[in-house]
Design a protein around this motif. Structure first.
Motif, PDB file in Angstrom:
ATOM      1  N   ARG A  20       0.965  -1.349   0.051  1.00 12.25           N
ATOM      2  CA  ARG A  20      -0.618  -0.349   0.546  1.00 12.25           C
ATOM      3  C   ARG A  20       0.860   1.208   0.316  1.00 12.25           C
ATOM      4  O   ARG A  20       0.515   2.246  -0.603  1.00 12.25           O
ATOM      5  CB  ARG A  20      -0.923   0.153   1.327  1.00 12.25           C
ATOM      6  CG  ARG A  20      -2.324  -0.600   1.425  1.00 12.25           C
ATOM      7  CD  ARG A  20      -2.892  -0.589   2.419  1.00 12.25           C
ATOM      8  NE  ARG A  20      -3.801  -2.360   1.746  1.00 12.25           N
ATOM      9  CZ  ARG A  20      -4.784  -2.869   3.739  1.00 12.25           C
ATOM     10  NH1 ARG A  20      -3.995  -1.729   4.735  1.00 12.25           N
ATOM     11  NH2 ARG A  20      -5.854  -3.651   3.221  1.00 12.25           N
ATOM     12  N   ARG A  21       1.661   1.136   0.828  1.00 14.10           N
ATOM     13  CA  ARG A  21       3.287   2.369   0.653  1.00 14.10           C
ATOM     14  C   ARG A  21       3.294   2.716  -0.286  1.00 14.10           C
ATOM     15  O   ARG A  21       4.283   3.345  -1.099  1.00 14.10           O
ATOM     16  CB  ARG A  21       4.188   2.112   1.600  1.00 14.10           C
ATOM     17  CG  ARG A  21       4.717   3.291   1.993  1.00 14.10           C
ATOM     18  CD  ARG A  21       5.978   3.407   3.259  1.00 14.10           C
ATOM     19  NE  ARG A  21       4.640   2.559   4.871  1.00 14.10           N
ATOM     20  CZ  ARG A  21       5.488   1.414   5.681  1.00 14.10           C
ATOM     21  NH1 ARG A  21       6.206   0.582   4.052  1.00 14.10           N
ATOM     22  NH2 ARG A  21       4.920   1.239   5.906  1.00 14.10           N
ATOM     23  N   LYS A  22       4.029   1.337  -1.259  1.00  9.73           N
ATOM     24  CA  LYS A  22       4.672   1.734  -2.738  1.00  9.73           C
ATOM     25  C   LYS A  22       3.300   2.008  -3.426  1.00  9.73           C
ATOM     26  O   LYS A  22       3.772   3.453  -4.555  1.00  9.73           O
ATOM     27  CB  LYS A  22       4.771   0.226  -3.560  1.00  9.73           C
ATOM     28  CG  LYS A  22       6.267   0.420  -2.510  1.00  9.73           C
ATOM     29  CD  LYS A  22       6.810  -1.770  -3.053  1.00  9.73           C
ATOM     30  CE  LYS A  22       7.639  -1.641  -2.650  1.00  9.73           C
ATOM     31  NZ  LYS A  22       8.086  -3.195  -3.595  1.00  9.73           N
ATOM     32  N   LYS A  23       2.230   1.829  -3.287  1.00 10.10           N
ATOM     33  CA  LYS A  23       1.045   2.565  -4.739  1.00 10.10           C
ATOM     34  C   LYS A  23       0.962   3.718  -3.622  1.00 10.10           C
ATOM     35  O   LYS A  23       0.855   4.302  -4.493  1.00 10.10           O
ATOM     36  CB  LYS A  23      -0.138   1.500  -4.216  1.00 10.10           C
ATOM     37  CG  LYS A  23      -0.307   0.215  -4.811  1.00 10.10           C
ATOM     38  CD  LYS A  23      -1.203  -0.528  -4.532  1.00 10.10           C
ATOM     39  CE  LYS A  23      -1.453  -1.464  -5.422  1.00 10.10           C
ATOM     40  NZ  LYS A  23      -2.794  -2.242  -5.126  1.00 10.10           N
ATOM     41  N   ALA A  24       0.816   4.251  -3.178  1.00  7.49           N
ATOM     42  CA  ALA A  24       0.458   5.066  -2.965  1.00  7.49           C
ATOM     43  C   ALA A  24       2.014   6.859  -2.631  1.00  7.49           C
ATOM     44  O   ALA A  24       1.129   7.530  -3.302  1.00  7.49           O
ATOM     45  CB  ALA A  24       0.225   5.115  -0.735  1.00  7.49           C
ATOM     46  N   ASN A  25       2.664   6.022  -2.395  1.00  4.54           N
ATOM     47  CA  ASN A  25       4.199   6.735  -2.819  1.00  4.54           C
ATOM     48  C   ASN A  25       4.435   6.488  -4.920  1.00  4.54           C
ATOM     49  O   ASN A  25       4.367   8.204  -4.835  1.00  4.54           O
ATOM     50  CB  ASN A  25       5.697   6.258  -3.299  1.00  4.54           C
ATOM     51  CG  ASN A  25       5.529   6.112  -1.183  1.00  4.54           C
ATOM     52  OD1 ASN A  25       5.083   7.133  -0.749  1.00  4.54           O
ATOM     53  ND2 ASN A  25       6.760   5.119  -0.714  1.00  4.54           N
ATOM     54  N   ARG A  26       3.178   6.012  -5.628  1.00  2.00           N
ATOM     55  CA  ARG A  26       3.536   5.532  -6.945  1.00  2.00           C
ATOM     56  C   ARG A  26       2.233   7.354  -7.516  1.00  2.00           C
ATOM     57  O   ARG A  26       2.401   7.904  -8.111  1.00  2.00           O
ATOM     58  CB  ARG A  26       3.386   5.149  -7.335  1.00  2.00           C
ATOM     59  CG  ARG A  26       4.329   4.121  -7.765  1.00  2.00           C
ATOM     60  CD  ARG A  26       4.536   2.942  -8.564  1.00  2.00           C
ATOM     61  NE  ARG A  26       2.995   1.936  -8.213  1.00  2.00           N
ATOM     62  CZ  ARG A  26       3.408   0.653  -7.744  1.00  2.00           C
ATOM     63  NH1 ARG A  26       4.821   0.122  -7.452  1.00  2.00           N
ATOM     64  NH2 ARG A  26       2.362  -0.057  -7.755  1.00  2.00           N
ATOM     65  N   ARG A  27       1.084   7.662  -6.186  1.00  2.00           N
ATOM     66  CA  ARG A  27       0.813   8.256  -6.829  1.00  2.00           C
ATOM     67  C   ARG A  27       0.290   9.527  -6.497  1.00  2.00           C
ATOM     68  O   ARG A  27       0.629  10.436  -7.037  1.00  2.00           O
ATOM     69  CB  ARG A  27      -0.769   7.837  -5.805  1.00  2.00           C
ATOM     70  CG  ARG A  27      -2.139   7.962  -5.950  1.00  2.00           C
ATOM     71  CD  ARG A  27      -3.479   7.503  -5.766  1.00  2.00           C
ATOM     72  NE  ARG A  27      -3.708   6.152  -6.043  1.00  2.00           N
ATOM     73  CZ  ARG A  27      -3.274   5.378  -4.888  1.00  2.00           C
ATOM     74  NH1 ARG A  27      -3.793   5.872  -3.785  1.00  2.00           N
ATOM     75  NH2 ARG A  27      -4.032   3.918  -4.979  1.00  2.00           N
ATOM     76  N   LEU A  28       1.097   9.426  -5.496  1.00  2.00           N
ATOM     77  CA  LEU A  28       1.835  10.876  -5.055  1.00  2.00           C
ATOM     78  C   LEU A  28       3.532  11.453  -5.339  1.00  2.00           C
ATOM     79  O   LEU A  28       3.092  13.371  -6.079  1.00  2.00           O
ATOM     80  CB  LEU A  28       2.393  10.590  -3.426  1.00  2.00           C
ATOM     81  CG  LEU A  28       3.454  12.030  -3.241  1.00  2.00           C
ATOM     82  CD1 LEU A  28       2.745  13.457  -2.707  1.00  2.00           C
ATOM     83  CD2 LEU A  28       3.658  12.415  -2.043  1.00  2.00           C
TER      84      LEU A  28
END
Length: 261
Positions: A20-28
């Motif tokens: 989830r953290r990786k997805k959030a970082n990519r989205r950011l």
């Protein structure tokens, strides 16, 4: 029976959190990139970098590039993206010698103006100077001491109606024919007010009629090809087609002077 490996919830939670953290970082990163791009675009549009840096004019021959640029009203203070090609075309086309205009943009800051000029059909001598005549029979106010050689001299056309008609007929001729014509004289008689007399650059005279001039004159080279180079004279194409040899040396010399003028 094969024994299944059981993964406890405690073991799976760290992996889920990491995903989830990786997805959030990519989205950011995506959102920040879009925001940065928008900010950069706004800065670019508001800065001199988005202004026109060059105006290129092509196709002009008699009208200067500077005059066309002035008509376009485009300067390096104009925003490149706010240039309306159709509006620029309307402004440039107001020039009496311009018949067609195409305006296009080339990134990052170049505006291209391609023009077509009205053809110069001939030159009328006035007050010792030569006035250009356009393909529609209209006269330009500009004059020159000598014709530029790109069109014949039109002489004796005191009636504007006949001047317009011969202009239209000359426009229909191929350049290979008009380049051979040195002078065109309006030479009406009682039977034919449309009669003209041409002095050719190769030493012949041609008597023709304005009314059928563009349809008969293209045959001129083939007519001349059948004549002896030693025989100079008048080629009649107004009613029938026949050759009239000069009766004397004096007449030949008179024609040569016209042809060279």
């Amino acid at each position: 029976m094969e024994e299944r490996k059981v993964v406890s919830i405690e073991d799976r939670i760290p992996k889920l959190k990491q995903s989830r953290r990786k997805k959030a970082n990519r989205r950011l990163i995506l959102y920040l990139s879009i925001l940065f791009l928008l900010i950069a675009t706004v800065i670019y549009l508001q800065s001199p970098l988005s202004n026109v840096n060059k105006v290129v004019v092509k196709g002009q021959q008699h009208v200067s590039a500077e005059e066309i640029k002035k008509l376009s009203k485009i300067t390096n203070k104009n925003n490149y993206w706010k240039i309306d090609p159709s509006e620029v075309e309307k402004r440039v086309k107001k020039h009496v010698q311009i018949t067609n205009v195409q305006v296009s943009r080339r990134f990052p800051g170049t505006v291209m103006i391609n023009v077509d000029e009205a053809e110069r059909i001939g030159y009328i001598q006035k007050d010792g100077k030569f006035q250009p005549i356009l393909e529609d029979g209209s006269r330009l106010s500009a004059t020159s001491k000598v014709p530029t050689g790109d069109a014949p001299v039109l002489s004796g056309f005191t009636d504007e109606m006949y001047l317009k008609e011969i202009s239209q007929e000359l426009k229909k001729l191929p350049e290979s024919i008009t380049s051979l014509i040195s002078e065109v004289h309006w030479d009406p008689d009682d039977d034919n007010p449309y009669r003209i007399r041409l002095y050719m650059s190769d030493g012949y005279e041609v008597v023709a009629s304005i009314r059928n001039f563009s349809s008969k004159m293209p045959a001129y080279p083939s007519i001349v090809a059948q004549l002896s180079p030693k025989d100079k004279g008048i080629i009649h194409i107004d009613v029938g087609t026949y050759f009239e040899k000069y009766p004397s040396k004096e007449k030949k010399e008179e024609n040569d002077e016209h042809g060279q003028g």
